[in-house]
Design a protein around this motif. Sequence first.
Motif, PDB file in Angstrom:
ATOM      1  N   UNK A 126       0.829  -1.106   0.172  1.00 34.89           N
ATOM      2  CA  UNK A 126      -0.064   0.143  -0.059  1.00 34.89           C
ATOM      3  C   UNK A 126       1.113   1.143   0.135  1.00 34.89           C
ATOM      4  N   UNK A 127       0.462   2.247  -0.720  1.00 35.58           N
ATOM      5  CA  UNK A 127       1.360   3.496  -0.284  1.00 35.58           C
ATOM      6  C   UNK A 127       2.177   3.813   0.463  1.00 35.58           C
ATOM      7  N   UNK A 128       3.038   4.547   1.009  1.00 39.87           N
ATOM      8  CA  UNK A 128       3.117   4.181   2.009  1.00 39.87           C
ATOM      9  C   UNK A 128       4.380   5.709   2.200  1.00 39.87           C
ATOM     10  N   UNK A 129       4.342   6.972   3.042  1.00 44.25           N
ATOM     11  CA  UNK A 129       5.357   7.680   3.065  1.00 44.25           C
ATOM     12  C   UNK A 129       6.860   7.010   3.276  1.00 44.25           C
ATOM     13  N   UNK A 130       8.177   7.609   3.407  1.00 41.44           N
ATOM     14  CA  UNK A 130       8.745   7.444   3.181  1.00 41.44           C
ATOM     15  C   UNK A 130       9.496   7.893   4.988  1.00 41.44           C
ATOM     16  N   UNK A 131       9.900   6.998   5.775  1.00 36.60           N
ATOM     17  CA  UNK A 131      10.019   7.060   7.462  1.00 36.60           C
ATOM     18  C   UNK A 131       9.314   6.315   8.051  1.00 36.60           C
ATOM     19  N   UNK A 132       8.003   5.841   6.542  1.00 40.54           N
ATOM     20  CA  UNK A 132       6.949   4.790   7.714  1.00 40.54           C
ATOM     21  C   UNK A 132       7.532   3.493   8.384  1.00 40.54           C
ATOM     22  N   UNK A 133       7.104   2.946   9.031  1.00 49.24           N
ATOM     23  CA  UNK A 133       6.880   1.354   9.294  1.00 49.24           C
ATOM     24  C   UNK A 133       6.785   0.701   8.888  1.00 49.24           C
ATOM     25  N   UNK A 134       6.980  -0.674   8.210  1.00 47.29           N
ATOM     26  CA  UNK A 134       5.759  -1.607   7.669  1.00 47.29           C
ATOM     27  C   UNK A 134       6.340  -2.975   8.184  1.00 47.29           C
ATOM     28  N   UNK A 135       5.749  -4.260   7.837  1.00 46.07           N
ATOM     29  CA  UNK A 135       6.151  -5.510   8.281  1.00 46.07           C
ATOM     30  C   UNK A 135       6.299  -5.585   6.673  1.00 46.07           C
ATOM     31  N   UNK A 136       7.396  -6.738   6.735  1.00 50.34           N
ATOM     32  CA  UNK A 136       7.068  -7.378   5.786  1.00 50.34           C
ATOM     33  C   UNK A 136       6.342  -8.792   6.096  1.00 50.34           C
ATOM     34  N   UNK A 137       5.568  -9.064   5.416  1.00 51.03           N
ATOM     35  CA  UNK A 137       4.462 -10.218   4.788  1.00 51.03           C
ATOM     36  C   UNK A 137       5.302 -11.369   4.045  1.00 51.03           C
ATOM     37  N   UNK A 138       5.966 -11.009   2.643  1.00 50.35           N
ATOM     38  CA  UNK A 138       6.422 -11.938   2.216  1.00 50.35           C
ATOM     39  C   UNK A 138       7.253 -11.650   0.807  1.00 50.35           C
ATOM     40  N   UNK A 139       7.407 -12.273  -0.055  1.00 48.00           N
ATOM     41  CA  UNK A 139       8.516 -12.102  -1.117  1.00 48.00           C
ATOM     42  C   UNK A 139       8.418 -12.510  -2.463  1.00 48.00           C
ATOM     43  N   UNK A 140       8.314 -12.122  -3.064  1.00 51.12           N
ATOM     44  CA  UNK A 140       8.033 -12.260  -5.213  1.00 51.12           C
ATOM     45  C   UNK A 140       9.366 -12.350  -5.433  1.00 51.12           C
ATOM     46  N   UNK A 141      10.304 -13.803  -5.196  1.00 52.79           N
ATOM     47  CA  UNK A 141      12.313 -12.942  -5.870  1.00 52.79           C
ATOM     48  C   UNK A 141      12.539 -12.357  -4.632  1.00 52.79           C
ATOM     49  N   UNK A 142      12.797 -11.227  -5.334  1.00 52.94           N
ATOM     50  CA  UNK A 142      13.400  -9.923  -3.997  1.00 52.94           C
ATOM     51  C   UNK A 142      12.995  -9.469  -3.682  1.00 52.94           C
ATOM     52  N   UNK A 143      11.728  -9.373  -3.796  1.00 52.53           N
ATOM     53  CA  UNK A 143      10.506  -8.287  -4.090  1.00 52.53           C
ATOM     54  C   UNK A 143      10.216  -8.311  -2.865  1.00 52.53           C
ATOM     55  N   UNK A 144      10.508  -7.301  -1.859  1.00 52.05           N
ATOM     56  CA  UNK A 144       9.573  -8.011  -0.010  1.00 52.05           C
ATOM     57  C   UNK A 144       8.188  -6.973  -0.443  1.00 52.05           C
ATOM     58  N   UNK A 145       7.431  -8.343   0.132  1.00 52.66           N
ATOM     59  CA  UNK A 145       5.698  -7.957   0.611  1.00 52.66           C
ATOM     60  C   UNK A 145       5.631  -7.239   1.829  1.00 52.66           C
ATOM     61  N   UNK A 146       4.861  -5.825   1.997  1.00 55.70           N
ATOM     62  CA  UNK A 146       4.920  -4.948   3.009  1.00 55.70           C
ATOM     63  C   UNK A 146       3.335  -4.992   2.826  1.00 55.70           C
ATOM     64  N   UNK A 147       3.428  -4.742   4.497  1.00 56.79           N
ATOM     65  CA  UNK A 147       1.882  -3.953   5.252  1.00 56.79           C
ATOM     66  C   UNK A 147       2.616  -2.928   6.143  1.00 56.79           C
ATOM     67  N   UNK A 148       1.537  -1.935   6.090  1.00 60.39           N
ATOM     68  CA  UNK A 148       1.646  -1.006   7.692  1.00 60.39           C
ATOM     69  C   UNK A 148       1.996  -1.359   8.376  1.00 60.39           C
ATOM     70  N   UNK A 149       2.216  -1.262   9.768  1.00 56.67           N
ATOM     71  CA  UNK A 149       2.863  -2.066  10.519  1.00 56.67           C
ATOM     72  C   UNK A 149       2.404  -1.447  11.699  1.00 56.67           C
TER      73      UNK A 149
END
Length: 149
Positions: A126-149
Amino acid sequence: MNWSVLSWSAGALWLAGSLLLAIAELIAPGFFLIFVAAAAAVTGFVVLAVPGLHAITQVVLFAIFGAIAITLGRGWYRRLREVTVDSGLNDRTGKLVGKTVEVCDAIVAGEGRVRVGDGAWSARGADTPAGAMVRITGATGSVLLVEPA
């Protein structure tokens, strides 16, 4: 008949066979022959220590020592393999799942970058500003999938 000479030569044959099996393990590694080589070596030492053992007794001892060595080796190999398989050694992104990281390049239109340790990884979420914290939920290859923490 001189039993001490026969015991010495039989023991030497078992030890030579053990050496040949160990060399065969080095040439064609399969991690099995080393345990058979150990059984042959133990049999050789027993034959040297107890002169006059009949050939059938020697073969039975070799079979017993072989079964013990292979059983111990199999257990050791299984424990080693469990540690290696569960270590995530070749699954770097899998070890990151669940970690909270900082967005270093804003996630816009679902794509951005996050800081993981001293490096930056591509991320989707999801769109998130720089400096915000997110949680890693998975990965596709070397791209991390994140969600707001």
